[in-house]
Design a protein around this motif. Structure first.
Motif, short mmCIF file in Angstrom:
data_model
loop_
_atom_site.label_atom_id
_atom_site.label_comp_id
_atom_site.label_asym_id
_atom_site.label_seq_id
_atom_site.Cartn_x
_atom_site.Cartn_y
_atom_site.Cartn_z
N ILE A 1 2.72 46.11 -1.52
CA ILE A 1 3.92 45.28 -1.59
C ILE A 1 3.60 43.95 -0.92
CG2 ILE A 1 6.32 45.03 -0.86
CD1 ILE A 1 6.19 47.31 -2.67
N GLY A 2 3.89 42.87 -1.60
CA GLY A 2 3.71 41.55 -1.01
C GLY A 2 4.87 40.66 -1.43
N GLY A 3 4.70 39.37 -1.24
CA GLY A 3 5.75 38.45 -1.67
C GLY A 3 5.93 37.31 -0.70
N TYR A 4 7.06 36.66 -0.77
CA TYR A 4 7.33 35.57 0.16
C TYR A 4 8.83 35.42 0.39
CZ TYR A 4 8.62 32.64 -3.85
OH TYR A 4 9.23 32.14 -4.97
N PHE A 5 9.15 34.78 1.48
CA PHE A 5 10.52 34.36 1.74
C PHE A 5 10.48 32.92 2.21
CE2 PHE A 5 13.86 33.34 4.73
CZ PHE A 5 14.99 33.64 3.98
N GLN A 6 11.43 32.10 1.76
CA GLN A 6 11.49 30.74 2.26
C GLN A 6 12.96 30.33 2.39
OE1 GLN A 6 9.46 28.14 -0.47
NE2 GLN A 6 10.31 29.14 -2.27
N ALA A 7 13.22 29.52 3.40
CA ALA A 7 14.57 29.02 3.61
C ALA A 7 14.46 27.59 4.15
CB ALA A 7 15.34 29.89 4.59
N TYR A 8 15.30 26.69 3.64
CA TYR A 8 15.19 25.28 4.01
C TYR A 8 16.56 24.67 4.26
CZ TYR A 8 10.57 25.83 1.93
OH TYR A 8 9.31 26.26 1.63
N TYR A 9 16.54 23.65 5.10
CA TYR A 9 17.66 22.72 5.17
C TYR A 9 17.30 21.57 4.24
CZ TYR A 9 19.82 18.39 6.66
OH TYR A 9 20.44 17.17 6.67
N GLY A 10 18.28 21.12 3.47
CA GLY A 10 18.00 20.00 2.57
C GLY A 10 19.06 18.93 2.67
N ASN A 11 18.60 17.66 2.70
CA ASN A 11 19.51 16.53 2.64
C ASN A 11 19.25 15.81 1.32
OD1 ASN A 11 20.06 13.47 3.03
ND2 ASN A 11 21.30 14.50 4.58
N ASP B 1 22.77 20.93 2.89
CA ASP B 1 22.87 22.31 2.44
C ASP B 1 21.70 23.12 3.01
OD1 ASP B 1 23.89 24.48 1.17
OD2 ASP B 1 23.53 23.77 -0.88
N PHE B 2 21.90 24.42 3.07
CA PHE B 2 20.81 25.36 3.32
C PHE B 2 20.52 26.07 2.01
CE2 PHE B 2 22.48 25.83 7.88
CZ PHE B 2 21.54 24.95 8.38
N SER B 3 19.29 26.51 1.86
CA SER B 3 18.92 27.21 0.63
C SER B 3 17.85 28.24 0.96
CB SER B 3 18.39 26.20 -0.39
OG SER B 3 18.00 26.86 -1.57
N SER B 4 17.92 29.40 0.35
CA SER B 4 16.91 30.44 0.62
C SER B 4 16.42 31.05 -0.68
CB SER B 4 17.50 31.53 1.52
OG SER B 4 18.61 32.13 0.87
N ASP B 5 15.25 31.62 -0.60
CA ASP B 5 14.62 32.14 -1.81
C ASP B 5 13.59 33.20 -1.40
OD1 ASP B 5 13.67 32.34 -4.48
OD2 ASP B 5 12.04 30.95 -4.02
N ALA B 6 13.41 34.20 -2.23
CA ALA B 6 12.40 35.22 -1.93
C ALA B 6 11.88 35.83 -3.22
CB ALA B 6 13.01 36.32 -1.05
N GLU B 7 10.68 36.36 -3.13
CA GLU B 7 10.15 37.17 -4.23
C GLU B 7 9.45 38.38 -3.62
OE1 GLU B 7 7.77 35.46 -7.30
OE2 GLU B 7 9.24 33.90 -7.77
#
Lengths: 177, 480
Positions: free
Chosen positions: B32-42, B101-107
């Protein structure tokens, strides 16, 4: 155009079949994920995740190579940890291929009339709690003669615990991530 | 040709029958692998003050994209009719957007790997993503709608790899030109620079780039050769743009959404949107060379994608080809020396941006990409950018096109972007990211932004000859 492409497509495997040392298999992690230029199967240079089924060969290889790839036939962490743990006693022999460490007799400064000796066996290449055995021998001085005396039953397992704790420490220090 | 094939068969046969090097069989492992990312964006974006316009309030579809185009008159016919239509609910309204905004993403990725006794490697890769739906829905019927983070399968394929004959991949996967073997795209800093995460903070349509991955991971058969004298070759074939199982039809009869459709009514609107299919019989080829010259690591690649295009069939069954069959070519070069990597890529062909087929007679596209990054210790900094000109899309509304049929003489649109960013490696796999990106779409003459067909002072759609987006983002990314 297309016949040329087909010919090109067939040429490479043919060359590869007879290419000898100029040919090599391309690993899966050499194909890109354009978005972050990161190899797909090995994110960020680490190994590819957590093994949930099967044998973790990457970890085995990493652990086997942890002490400079010395060709030890036993687990390198356990071997190093056993040496470290028994280092307070003089070493009589150590066989990294058979996995045995035998110390010479050792008399603690606080106890003139008794001496100890230890034998340790490291078994197998895996870092497992049952892969190390320590046996301590004790003699006491009676009427000018060293005679065998029993050892507290917990002594052996306590020494094994110390070896395992040290091995865990070594592994966490050298782990790739 | 026949001689070549026969000769090849003999040699390959000999190679196959040759004694194999003894190799230990390995039972398959599942990782099992993958990634997670979360950012603040202007986000600073032009034309985001929609006022008194017809807007989709239920989120079922993108009405603008699904509207069929009447090639004969050059005008949109308005709402889609019949059972093919996606049911969206439009009503007049206005909206204003903030900047932060904040935004998050994962796979989550599953890797299966095994090895046979004769040295063949085999396995499968399954990649699960959680951004199946771009728009969110806020209405009373939440029981019947999907959340923005709905899971879906991204890539999924199996592979068999031989040390001497190369590798076959079969399934939903990028092609050799669609991300596997491209050189020159320097995106190893920040979240990827101009091909990074900034898109997720940007309102369409001023965000769509023409990146390798834009070719899509339609179900395909891929051959990847071994490396010989530094060269390796990739070839792929796909019958259409469909992914996954099932035929894709929304009806119990042949209809425009079917994977195997090669002619549909309304193909005058460019395909490759999420509403209409585009390419059929797609071939990708990429040749790559990697080596080391005086301590400098070099990678070079050249390749192409060639396909047929969806045709138009009228209500009487007459089939006409009114779009060009996409042919896109690409060359790239990158060099790495002591942590410094520079690269450039040039792409040209007869599509619009995002490889969208264009009307016959339209001018094609060309795009330049340059990038550089420098890694010192745990820090990587870099910059990249692209600029390109692309044919207008016939009939599409807003900045994605002009309200006239494309073709000869139609104005080109330009898209350019640049980005600077960096990341600090906190721990193996864990990065702190900061990045700034600007993307601009430029079309001669004023046009209405926000996807509208024309300028309107009432709608405040910022009539201008360019639309610009600037995004600063910072956050973290964990690969595991």
């Amino acid at each position: 155009m297309k016949p040329h492409l087909l010919a090109l497509g067939l040429l490479i495997p043919v060359l590869a079949a007879c290419g000898g040392e100029n040919s090599r298999q391309v690993r899966n992690d050499e194909y890109g994920d354009y978005r972050n230029s990161q190899a797909r199967n090995k994110p960020q240079g680490a190994s590819s995740g957590i093994v949930v089924f099967g044998v973790d060969r990457e970890r085995q290889a990493r652990e086997a190579n942890a002490v400079g790839g010395t060709g030890l036939s036993v687990n390198a962490f356990l071997w190093r940890a056993t040496l470290d743990t028994l280092a307070f006693m003089p070493l009589a022999s150590a066989d990294p291929f058979g996995g045995t460490i035998i110390t010479d007799w050792y008399t603690p400064a606080a106890a003139d009339g008794e001496r100890f000796r230890a034998q340790a066996y490291v078994m197998g290449r895996q870092l497992r709690s049952d892969a190390v055995r320590v046996q301590v021998f004790r003699q006491v001085l009676a009427r000018g003669q060293w005679v065998d005396a029993p050892v507290s039953a917990s002594t052996n397992s306590e020494l094994e615990d110390k070896v395992l704790a040290r091995a865990r420490e070594l592994r966490s220090q050298s782990a790739a991530r | 040709m026949r001689k070549i094939l026969l000769g090849t068969t003999a040699v390959v046969g000999a190679a196959l029958l040759a004694p194999q090097v003894a190799s230990a069989q390995e039972a398959p492992t599942v990782r099992i692998g993958g990634y997670f990312q979360a950012y603040y964006g202007n986000t600073q974006q032009t034309g985001t003050s929609a006022t008194n316009v017809s807007m989709n309030t239920i989120g079922a579809s993108d009405g603008g994209e699904a509207t069929p185009f009447q090639a004969s008159t050059g005008a949109n016919t308005g709402a889609v009719t019949g059972s093919v239509a996606n049911t969206s609910q439009n009503q007049q309204g206005s909206a204003r957007l903030g900047h932060n905004d904040f935004s998050s993403d994962a796979e989550i990725h599953v890797f299966v790997n095994g090895k046979t006794a004769n040295g063949l490697s085999y396995g499968a890769v399954l990649e699960m993503a959680f951004n199946q739906q771009e728009g969110s829905v806020r209405n009373n019927g939440r029981r019947a709608v999907n959340d923005k983070t709905t899971a879906f399968m991204d890539e999924m394929y199996a592979f068999i790899s031989s040390p001497t004959l190369g590798q076959i991949r079969f399934g939903d996967e990028d092609g050799p030109m669609g991300g596997l073997m491209n050189a020159g795209f320097i995106t190893n800093f920040g979240s990827g620079g101009v091909y990074g995460y900034w898109e997720n903070f940007t309102v369409r349509p001023n965000r769509t780039t023409t990146s390798p991955g834009g070719l899509g991971d339609n179900t395909k058969l891929i051959y990847l050769s071994p490396q010989v004298f530094g060269f390796d070759l990739g070839l792929s074939w796909a019958f259409n743009e469909g992914t996954g199982e099932d035929v894709g039809c929304l009806n119990s009869f042949s209809s425009v959404n079917c994977d195997r459709a090669y002619a549909i009514t309304g193909s005058g609107v460019p395909g490759r949107s999420h509403a209409l299919p585009g390419r059929t019989n797609e071939l990708q080829a990429m040749l790559r060379w990697r080596g080391n010259i005086a301590g400098v690591g070099i990678a070079a690649s050249a390749g192409m994608m060639s396909s047929q295009v969806i045709r138009n069939v009228d209500v009487f069954g007459n089939i006409v080809k009114n779009l060009q069959s996409p042919q896109v070519y690409q060359v790239g070069l990158q060099a790495t020396w002591q942590g410094l990597t520079v690269g450039a890529n040039y792409m040209w062909g007869n599509t619009s941006f995002f490889y969208i087929p264009i009307a016959r007679g339209s001018k094609g596209m060309e795009q330049y990409f340059v990038g550089a990054s420098y890694t010192f210790g745990p820090i990587t900094v870099g910059a990249n950018g692209f600029w390109g000109s692309y044919a207008q899309l016939p009939g599409a509304a807003g900045i994605d096109g002009v309200a006239t049929y494309g073709g000869q003489g139609a104005p080109m649109q330009k898209r350019y972007a640049f980005s600077v960013g960096g990341n600090y490696r906190l721990a193996p796999g864990m990065d702190i990211v900061a990045e700034w990106t600007q993307h601009t779409t430029h079309i001669a003459g004023n046009f209405g932004q926000q996807g509208f067909g024309s300028c309107s002072a009432t709608q405040q759609n910022n009539c201008s000859n360019r639309a610009t987006t600037q995004v600063f983002l910072t956050g973290l990314r964990l690969a595991f």
